[in-house]
Design a protein around this motif. Structure first.
Motif, PDB file in Angstrom:
ATOM      1  N   ALA A  71       2.757  11.270  54.472  1.00  0.00           N
ATOM      2  CA  ALA A  71       2.393  11.575  55.855  1.00  0.00           C
ATOM      3  C   ALA A  71       2.140  10.286  56.642  1.00  0.00           C
ATOM      4  CB  ALA A  71       1.168  12.474  55.895  1.00  0.00           C
ATOM      5  N   ALA A  72       1.489   9.318  56.020  1.00  0.00           N
ATOM      6  CA  ALA A  72       1.213   8.053  56.697  1.00  0.00           C
ATOM      7  C   ALA A  72       2.510   7.297  56.970  1.00  0.00           C
ATOM      8  CB  ALA A  72       0.272   7.196  55.843  1.00  0.00           C
ATOM      9  N   LEU A  73       3.437   7.326  56.029  1.00  0.00           N
ATOM     10  CA  LEU A  73       4.715   6.645  56.243  1.00  0.00           C
ATOM     11  C   LEU A  73       5.532   7.316  57.344  1.00  0.00           C
ATOM     12  CD1 LEU A  73       5.752   5.758  52.593  1.00  0.00           C
ATOM     13  CD2 LEU A  73       4.979   4.209  54.385  1.00  0.00           C
ATOM     14  N   ARG A  74       5.503   8.649  57.385  1.00  0.00           N
ATOM     15  CA  ARG A  74       6.210   9.351  58.457  1.00  0.00           C
ATOM     16  C   ARG A  74       5.609   9.014  59.821  1.00  0.00           C
ATOM     17  NH1 ARG A  74       5.355  14.590  56.431  1.00  0.00           N
ATOM     18  NH2 ARG A  74       6.010  14.310  54.302  1.00  0.00           N
ATOM     19  N   LEU A  75       4.284   8.975  59.875  1.00  0.00           N
ATOM     20  CA  LEU A  75       3.605   8.625  61.121  1.00  0.00           C
ATOM     21  C   LEU A  75       3.970   7.212  61.559  1.00  0.00           C
ATOM     22  CD1 LEU A  75       1.506   9.336  63.313  1.00  0.00           C
ATOM     23  CD2 LEU A  75      -0.217   8.395  61.807  1.00  0.00           C
ATOM     24  N   LEU A  76       3.980   6.271  60.623  1.00  0.00           N
ATOM     25  CA  LEU A  76       4.343   4.903  60.931  1.00  0.00           C
ATOM     26  C   LEU A  76       5.783   4.810  61.420  1.00  0.00           C
ATOM     27  CD1 LEU A  76       3.608   1.904  60.907  1.00  0.00           C
ATOM     28  CD2 LEU A  76       4.386   1.839  58.550  1.00  0.00           C
ATOM     29  N   GLN A  77       6.674   5.563  60.781  1.00  0.00           N
ATOM     30  CA  GLN A  77       8.071   5.572  61.207  1.00  0.00           C
ATOM     31  C   GLN A  77       8.216   6.120  62.622  1.00  0.00           C
ATOM     32  OE1 GLN A  77      10.585   7.880  58.690  1.00  0.00           O
ATOM     33  NE2 GLN A  77      12.463   6.975  59.497  1.00  0.00           N
ATOM     34  N   ASN A  78       7.469   7.174  62.937  1.00  0.00           N
ATOM     35  CA  ASN A  78       7.529   7.748  64.285  1.00  0.00           C
ATOM     36  C   ASN A  78       6.981   6.786  65.337  1.00  0.00           C
ATOM     37  OD1 ASN A  78       8.685  10.106  63.342  1.00  0.00           O
ATOM     38  ND2 ASN A  78       6.729  11.167  63.162  1.00  0.00           N
ATOM     39  N   VAL A  79       5.903   6.096  65.019  1.00  0.00           N
ATOM     40  CA  VAL A  79       5.319   5.143  65.958  1.00  0.00           C
ATOM     41  C   VAL A  79       6.268   3.977  66.189  1.00  0.00           C
ATOM     42  CG1 VAL A  79       3.450   3.483  66.264  1.00  0.00           C
ATOM     43  CG2 VAL A  79       2.940   5.793  65.501  1.00  0.00           C
ATOM     44  N   LEU A  80       6.896   3.480  65.115  1.00  0.00           N
ATOM     45  CA  LEU A  80       7.811   2.361  65.258  1.00  0.00           C
ATOM     46  C   LEU A  80       9.070   2.760  66.011  1.00  0.00           C
ATOM     47  CD1 LEU A  80       7.493   0.611  61.794  1.00  0.00           C
ATOM     48  CD2 LEU A  80       6.575  -0.132  63.985  1.00  0.00           C
ATOM     49  N   SER A  81       9.469   4.013  65.939  1.00  0.00           N
ATOM     50  CA  SER A  81      10.662   4.439  66.652  1.00  0.00           C
ATOM     51  C   SER A  81      10.430   4.496  68.170  1.00  0.00           C
ATOM     52  CB  SER A  81      11.132   5.816  66.147  1.00  0.00           C
ATOM     53  OG  SER A  81      10.202   6.814  66.504  1.00  0.00           O
ATOM     54  N   LEU A  82       9.177   4.538  68.592  1.00  0.00           N
ATOM     55  CA  LEU A  82       8.875   4.549  70.027  1.00  0.00           C
ATOM     56  C   LEU A  82       9.188   3.200  70.667  1.00  0.00           C
ATOM     57  CD1 LEU A  82       5.473   6.441  70.034  1.00  0.00           C
ATOM     58  CD2 LEU A  82       7.718   7.317  70.699  1.00  0.00           C
TER      59      LEU A  82
END
Length: 83
Positions: A71-82
């Protein structure tokens, strides 16, 4: 006379600002931390470990730590995609 007053004022100001810098170590009143407690005696006993599939094959289940990490990695990936 005015030059002499400016000279005296600048000397006084310089001394007022520089003397605290040369004051050295000042005691701030904070006590050092207490020494650590001595190690307690350990009890005799065994450590039980779960028996099962240790190779992480297809039958293994994900632990709570794995799901949190995913979940933390998915969140980080979503934030970086912004960006």
């Amino acid at each position: 006379m005015k030059n002499f007053q400016r000279l005296c004022a600048s000397v006084v100001l310089t001394l007022a600002l520089s003397l605290p810098a040369f004051a050295g170590d000042m005691d701030c009143g904070v006590a050092p931390p207490p020494p650590p407690a001595p190690a307690s005696a350990s009890t005799q006993g065994g450590i039980e470990t779960p028996r099962g599939d240790m190779d992480g094959g297809s039958g293994s289940t994900a632990t709570a730590g794995d799901s949190i990490m995913e979940a933390a990695l998915r969140l980080l990936q979503n934030v970086l995609s912004l960006f």
